[in-house]
Design a protein around this motif. Structure first.
Motif, PDB file in Angstrom:
ATOM      1  N   UNK A 102      50.169  73.949  -6.745  1.00  0.00           N
ATOM      2  CA  UNK A 102      48.976  75.389  -6.367  1.00  0.00           C
ATOM      3  C   UNK A 102      49.795  76.259  -6.069  1.00  0.00           C
ATOM      4  N   UNK A 103      48.726  77.536  -5.805  1.00  0.00           N
ATOM      5  CA  UNK A 103      48.967  78.901  -5.636  1.00  0.00           C
ATOM      6  C   UNK A 103      48.451  79.355  -4.711  1.00  0.00           C
ATOM      7  N   UNK A 104      48.893  80.141  -3.798  1.00  0.00           N
ATOM      8  CA  UNK A 104      48.426  81.629  -2.612  1.00  0.00           C
ATOM      9  C   UNK A 104      47.086  82.481  -3.581  1.00  0.00           C
ATOM     10  N   UNK A 105      46.065  82.313  -2.898  1.00  0.00           N
ATOM     11  CA  UNK A 105      45.488  83.211  -3.741  1.00  0.00           C
ATOM     12  C   UNK A 105      44.906  84.288  -2.738  1.00  0.00           C
ATOM     13  N   UNK A 106      45.230  85.391  -3.500  1.00  0.00           N
ATOM     14  CA  UNK A 106      44.772  86.885  -2.011  1.00  0.00           C
ATOM     15  C   UNK A 106      43.520  86.672  -0.720  1.00  0.00           C
ATOM     16  N   UNK A 107      44.023  86.971   0.014  1.00  0.00           N
ATOM     17  CA  UNK A 107      42.670  87.433   1.256  1.00  0.00           C
ATOM     18  C   UNK A 107      41.510  88.132   0.997  1.00  0.00           C
ATOM     19  N   UNK A 108      40.809  87.298   0.706  1.00  0.00           N
ATOM     20  CA  UNK A 108      39.429  88.085   0.067  1.00  0.00           C
ATOM     21  C   UNK A 108      38.878  87.987  -1.108  1.00  0.00           C
ATOM     22  N   UNK A 109      39.384  86.748  -2.023  1.00  0.00           N
ATOM     23  CA  UNK A 109      39.635  86.331  -2.217  1.00  0.00           C
ATOM     24  C   UNK A 109      37.552  86.140  -2.917  1.00  0.00           C
ATOM     25  N   UNK A 110      37.391  86.338  -3.795  1.00  0.00           N
ATOM     26  CA  UNK A 110      35.604  86.083  -3.981  1.00  0.00           C
ATOM     27  C   UNK A 110      35.351  86.096  -2.513  1.00  0.00           C
ATOM     28  N   UNK A 111      35.489  87.748  -2.282  1.00  0.00           N
ATOM     29  CA  UNK A 111      35.087  88.293  -0.662  1.00  0.00           C
ATOM     30  C   UNK A 111      35.092  86.918   0.865  1.00  0.00           C
ATOM     31  N   UNK A 112      35.728  85.920   0.553  1.00  0.00           N
ATOM     32  CA  UNK A 112      36.534  85.099   1.866  1.00  0.00           C
ATOM     33  C   UNK A 112      37.074  85.555   2.589  1.00  0.00           C
ATOM     34  N   UNK A 113      36.760  85.656   3.981  1.00  0.00           N
ATOM     35  CA  UNK A 113      37.344  85.416   4.575  1.00  0.00           C
ATOM     36  C   UNK A 113      37.798  84.277   6.071  1.00  0.00           C
ATOM     37  N   UNK A 114      38.840  84.384   7.064  1.00  0.00           N
ATOM     38  CA  UNK A 114      38.831  83.504   8.385  1.00  0.00           C
ATOM     39  C   UNK A 114      37.714  83.365   8.002  1.00  0.00           C
ATOM     40  N   UNK A 115      36.953  84.284   8.509  1.00  0.00           N
ATOM     41  CA  UNK A 115      35.132  84.370   9.413  1.00  0.00           C
ATOM     42  C   UNK A 115      34.618  83.442   8.620  1.00  0.00           C
ATOM     43  N   UNK A 116      34.704  82.993   7.610  1.00  0.00           N
ATOM     44  CA  UNK A 116      33.578  81.598   7.195  1.00  0.00           C
ATOM     45  C   UNK A 116      34.403  80.347   7.483  1.00  0.00           C
ATOM     46  N   UNK A 117      35.144  80.539   8.113  1.00  0.00           N
ATOM     47  CA  UNK A 117      35.661  79.075   8.955  1.00  0.00           C
ATOM     48  C   UNK A 117      34.943  78.474   9.726  1.00  0.00           C
ATOM     49  N   UNK A 118      34.148  79.334   9.914  1.00  0.00           N
ATOM     50  CA  UNK A 118      33.117  79.126  11.619  1.00  0.00           C
ATOM     51  C   UNK A 118      32.146  78.390  11.488  1.00  0.00           C
ATOM     52  N   UNK A 119      31.430  78.026   9.781  1.00  0.00           N
ATOM     53  CA  UNK A 119      30.260  77.518   9.792  1.00  0.00           C
ATOM     54  C   UNK A 119      30.168  76.884   8.028  1.00  0.00           C
ATOM     55  N   UNK A 120      30.174  75.970   7.959  1.00  0.00           N
ATOM     56  CA  UNK A 120      30.102  74.785   6.567  1.00  0.00           C
ATOM     57  C   UNK A 120      29.168  75.076   5.901  1.00  0.00           C
ATOM     58  N   UNK A 121      27.883  74.804   6.243  1.00  0.00           N
ATOM     59  CA  UNK A 121      26.887  75.385   5.327  1.00  0.00           C
ATOM     60  C   UNK A 121      26.496  77.214   5.135  1.00  0.00           C
ATOM     61  N   UNK A 122      27.213  77.732   5.827  1.00  0.00           N
ATOM     62  CA  UNK A 122      26.760  78.677   5.688  1.00  0.00           C
ATOM     63  C   UNK A 122      28.133  79.376   3.844  1.00  0.00           C
ATOM     64  N   UNK A 123      29.632  78.895   4.302  1.00  0.00           N
ATOM     65  CA  UNK A 123      29.938  78.412   3.770  1.00  0.00           C
ATOM     66  C   UNK A 123      29.596  77.904   1.937  1.00  0.00           C
TER      67      UNK A 123
END
Length: 252
Positions: A104-125
């Motif tokens: 695998x490979x790491x992608x930059x934080x912010x890829x497709x606008x994703x941040x750690x805050x997106x781990x707060x709610x699966x449905x919203x993710x």
């Protein structure tokens, strides 16, 4: 599944379903690490992950061709994922994954606008990921490739390269060149992985004889062991929910 491991899956609707297999999350709700064995499933996974002891990260996992041992899910670790079908690699990512087979490979934080805050709610993710992928959907797709993958997935890999070539009017040589350059494996290998994945659904039900297109029982056992490292009987036992993929399937 182990009561400490919480798993949930959501399937996409058309037109995303041509490119996305599923959205899912896995949460280790315990205070101890969980050792697991990953199995090849023919999907490419984009992960968002974080645990109390590890920083937030986004990664892309390429195709697996064999089991990978000692995949540790850290205590209280949380993972949200998008599992992609292969058509997405060319038409959504505009990339190749030939260099990350069994890796695998790491992608930059912010890829497709994703941040750690997106781990707060699966449905919203899922909602956010769906909108992003919809914005990337191609206007034009090579009809041969669209038909090729449709036949592969409907047949769960139980179709020969020759048959596929004849049905999509694309030479076997050209198809294999495309697969090796784009995904890092041959079409035959990919079909065998899908057939293995389909067999897991039967093994989870205690059906330890071939339900898919295998030559005989010995061929079935050999292929299952090649991809999982163990014979069907050991897979079915799935001691300590070692095989996470199998644990997510309904059992008898």
């Amino acid at each position: 599944m182990d009561n400490d491991l919480h798993y949930e899956i959501i399937k996409p609707h058309k037109p995303l379903s041509d490119f996305v297999d599923s959205f899912w999350f896995l949460h280790n709700q315990s205070d101890s690490n969980k050792e697991t064995t990953g199995l090849p499933d023919g999907r490419v996974d984009l992960f968002l992950f974080q645990s109390p002891t590890e920083p937030f990260r986004i990664a892309l996992l390429g195709l697996g061709t064999a089991q990978h041992e000692s995949a540790v899910i850290p205590a209280n670790g949380l993972m949200f994922s998008i599992s992609f079908k292969l058509l997405a690699i060319e038409y959504i990512f505009h990339d190749t994954i030939s260099d990350i087979v069994n890796n695998g490979k790491l992608l930059p934080e912010g890829f497709w606008g994703f941040t750690k805050d997106d781990l707060q709610d699966f449905d919203l993710f899922v909602e956010k990921a769906t909108k992003k992928i919809q914005s990337l959907l191609p206007k034009d797709i090579d009809k041969r490739k669209l038909k090729l993958f449709e036949l592969i997935y409907v047949g769960k890999g139980a179709v020969t390269v020759k048959e596929l070539s004849e049905k999509v009017f694309w030479s076997s040589r050209q198809i294999n060149r495309y697969f090796n350059q784009q995904f890092g494996i041959s079409l035959k290998t990919y079909c065998n992985i899908l057939r293995f994945r389909a067999s897991l659904e039967h093994i989870a039900q205690g059906k330890l004889f071939p339900e898919e297109n295998f030559t005989d029982q010995n061929h079935f056992i050999k292929e299952i062991k090649k991809f999982s490292g163990v014979v069907p009987k050991e897979l079915f036992k799935n001691k300590n929910d070692r095989f996470i993929l199998l644990s997510t399937l309904p059992r008898k």
